[in-house]
Write an enzyme that holds these catalytic residues in place. Structure first.
Site, short mmCIF file in Angstrom:
data_model
loop_
_atom_site.label_atom_id
_atom_site.label_comp_id
_atom_site.label_asym_id
_atom_site.label_seq_id
_atom_site.Cartn_x
_atom_site.Cartn_y
_atom_site.Cartn_z
N HIS A 148 3.20 -7.20 1.56
CA HIS A 148 2.76 -8.72 2.82
C HIS A 148 1.25 -9.20 2.19
CE1 HIS A 148 0.45 -4.51 2.63
NE2 HIS A 148 -1.22 -5.23 2.78
N GLU A 194 -1.77 -0.46 8.65
CA GLU A 194 -2.43 -1.57 8.52
C GLU A 194 -2.08 -1.80 9.96
OE1 GLU A 194 -3.35 -3.26 4.69
OE2 GLU A 194 -2.18 -4.74 5.48
N HIS A 204 1.29 -1.01 -0.40
CA HIS A 204 0.21 0.02 -0.30
C HIS A 204 1.00 1.19 0.03
CE1 HIS A 204 -3.29 -2.40 1.00
NE2 HIS A 204 -3.10 -3.08 2.38
N ARG A 257 -0.76 -4.76 -6.81
CA ARG A 257 -1.28 -5.95 -6.39
C ARG A 257 0.07 -6.30 -6.80
NH1 ARG A 257 -6.26 -7.21 -8.31
NH2 ARG A 257 -7.44 -7.01 -5.95
#
Ligand code: ZN
Length: 326
Positions: free
Chosen positions: A177, A120, A102, A197
């Site tokens: 991740h 996150e 991200h 992605r």
């Protein structure tokens, strides 16, 4: 907000999402009513347009969390920004999630139409006996990363970590991740839905198409300087039932463990606090305004000025709030 007319806790109805990698455990383990097909994500506390939770009961019954933020900002007094800043999800990964990364706020602002970046935090709720996840990459430069991708050397690139329930991971923007199959995770994150992605294992969606990859953007945002972590074991001590799991500039995450012998008093001095019941038979959460019954799968917001929370019963909760301003 005046104590006398404080509404107390705000219970939310989660939003369930179909994902090709999802399973059915969000129904069997948390009691949610699932749509047909694989369901990967429960957005338990969210005001994001891709899943804006509705208030369940009380004076704001039926309102969306985004409307509460806009029209009753006294409930979040002191929280800054033009949107509810956090998003809390439970993920059921029956299969592997794509390997992804991200952006941070600056990159998302410039390239994703003013979206937030995404920092996150994962709290592992369930895992296979020999379960693993991917956090971090081993390539030390963009050129090395590009070479590994071109040669399909995924196992050299990805940092695979064994996991157990109770582990916690800090996933900074720019960290490669993936949650892998057989894992249940509670994710606390900035309210963003921007994912780049890197690799999707060549798998096809029900209509036969491949999901889009975003390699160029991914390589732009990956932080090649960060050494990947070795484990997600929590080192912080538990004090009176409360463990501070993780903190970053956007949020702090805590775990609250309540047993019949040991109720927990949880101060709420923040603009708001998110709480999700993730384990146990359930119980009650009381504030000076009243008492609310909760069970595994309940998600709620404790607004500004609601007073100390007293938690009773048999349950584990994950909480989060924005950090105190310096
Ligand atoms: Zn992610």
């Amino acid at each position: 907000m005046q104590r006398g007319d404080h509404p107390g806790l705000i219970m939310l109805r989660p939003v369930l999402h179909n994902n090709i990698w999802g399973g059915r455990k969000l129904g069997s383990e948390f009691g949610y009513e699932l749509p047909d097909g694989p369901v990967g994500e429960c957005w338990g506390i969210s005001a994001h347009p891709h899943g804006d939770c509705v208030v369940d009961g009380g004076p704001y019954d039926g309102m969306r969390l985004s409307m509460l933020w806009d029209e009753h900002h006294e409930l979040f007094e002191g929280a800054e920004g033009d949107r509810f800043p956090l998003l809390v999800k439970i993920l059921d990964a029956r299969d592997d999630l794509s390997i992804q990364v991200h952006p941070d706020d600056a990159y998302a602002m410039e390239h994703e139409g003013g979206s937030l970046g995404k920092h996150e935090c994962w709290y592992v709720l369930g895992a296979h006996d020999r379960g693993h996840i991917i956090v971090g990459q081993r390539a030390r430069s963009r050129a090395e990363f590009a070479r590994m991708v071109e040669e399909g050397r995924w196992q050299d690139m990805e940092n695979l970590i064994p996991i157990r329930p109770g582990d916690c991971f800090d996933i900074k923007p720019g960290t490669v991740h993936a949650i892998l199959g057989g894992t249940l995770v509670l994710e606390t994150q900035q309210s963003s839905d921007v994912t780049y992605r890197v690799y999707d294992y060549g798998r096809r969606q029900p209509d036969g198409s491949l999901r889009e990859l975003h390699l160029q953007q991914a390589m732009d945002v990956i932080d090649y300087s960060v050494a990947p972590p070795a484990s997600g074991e929590v080192a912080a001590p538990e004090v009176d039932g409360i463990t501070r799991l993780m903190s970053c500039e956007y949020f702090e995450v805590l775990r609250v463990r309540v047993s019949p012998e040991a109720p927990v008093r949880l101060p709420q001095p923040h603009p708001f606090m998110c709480l999700s019941v993730v384990e146990g038979a359930g119980g009650h959460i009381a504030t000076p305004a009243g008492s609310w019954e909760v069970s595994k799968g309940s998600h709620l917001v404790a607004p500004c000025g609601c007073g100390d929370l007293v938690l009773q019963g048999d349950m584990t909760l994950i909480g989060s709030h924005v950090p105190a301003r310096a």
